[in-house]
Design an enzyme around this catalytic site. Sequence first.
Site, PDB file in Angstrom:
ATOM      1  CB  SER A  16      -0.938  -0.028   1.219  1.00 22.94           C
ATOM      2  OG  SER A  16      -0.161   0.178   2.483  1.00 22.94           O
ATOM      3  CB  THR A  17       4.050   2.371   1.880  1.00 20.16           C
ATOM      4  OG1 THR A  17       3.201   2.144   3.021  1.00 20.16           O
ATOM      5  CG2 THR A  17       4.538   3.698   1.960  1.00 20.16           C
ATOM      6  CE  LYS A  36       2.574  -3.101   7.539  1.00 15.47           C
ATOM      7  NZ  LYS A  36       2.542  -2.774   6.150  1.00 15.47           N
ATOM      8  CD  GLU A  50       7.665  -8.736  -1.903  1.00 13.79           C
ATOM      9  OE1 GLU A  50       6.434  -8.372  -1.870  1.00 13.79           O
ATOM     10  OE2 GLU A  50       7.756  -9.551  -1.036  1.00 13.79           O
ATOM     11  N   GLY A  67       3.934 -11.449   3.137  1.00 15.37           N
ATOM     12  CA  GLY A  67       2.378 -11.456   3.373  1.00 15.37           C
ATOM     13  C   GLY A  67       1.646 -11.342   2.255  1.00 15.37           C
ATOM     14  CG  ASP A 120       9.327  -4.809  -2.279  1.00 10.13           C
ATOM     15  OD1 ASP A 120       7.859  -4.342  -2.109  1.00 10.13           O
ATOM     16  OD2 ASP A 120       9.462  -5.929  -2.463  1.00 10.13           O
ATOM     17  N   GLY A 121       7.849  -2.454   0.189  1.00 12.58           N
ATOM     18  CA  GLY A 121       7.352  -2.520   1.442  1.00 12.58           C
ATOM     19  C   GLY A 121       8.165  -3.476   2.231  1.00 12.58           C
TER      20      GLY A 121
END
Length: 235
Positions: free
Chosen positions: A34-35, A126, A108, A101, A86-87
């Site tokens: 989402s970020t 997080k 990734e 997740g 990346d998140g």
Amino acid sequence: MSSPVESAKKLAAYRAVDENFPENAKVIGIGSGSTVIYVAERIGQLKNKDSFTCIPTGFQSKQLIIDNGLKLGAIEQFPDIDIAFDGADEVDPQLNLIKGGGACLFQEKLVAAAAKKFIVVADYRKESKKLGESWRQGVPIEIVPNSYAKVTQALYALGAKKVDLRQGGKAKAGPVITDNNNFLLDADFGEIEDPEKLHVQIKLLVGVVDTGLFTQMASKAYFGEESGEVTLWKV
């Protein structure tokens, strides 16, 4: 913006791009989450966006690249990446990460490993003192499908409290299938004292493709805080 957190996620993403995007970058890794939506948005605003190629970590990030008018490439074509964003599902102060997740952990990790610099962008939920403290779903582990029973047994022997074969839920009867046509196990080890050691132990199991433990990979992490501010962690 719908909330202070959402505003902070956008601020964190924009700041991560503005402070780290290399001047003459040719290849950029773009993750998912989402970020990272705001990372792709910011990169899509760059005037020189036709001069570099973006490498996705899965289906969602491929769509982010396309939707922001960026040039899409594949890691098979561009195995050397200047920077990747990346998140993460959880980050500790040493910038060890739990990822996977969203079920994209292998791609990734491949993109992060190919990058000269790897930057994490996430929200305050997080942040963690130790991996496994707030992310309680377990360490995601991508495995070859027919190995799930044997690997599950081995994970319990390594000290896992609970191991689940991740299911598709309402959307699919049966296990989640990754972009690489593999299964995912989620192994809860509680708070992880030595993420690197645990990663190596799991990776050595026959049938394991890779783990969602990312150690010694990220150089900075930007967090959008509940207050609307941005926190930077770095090593």
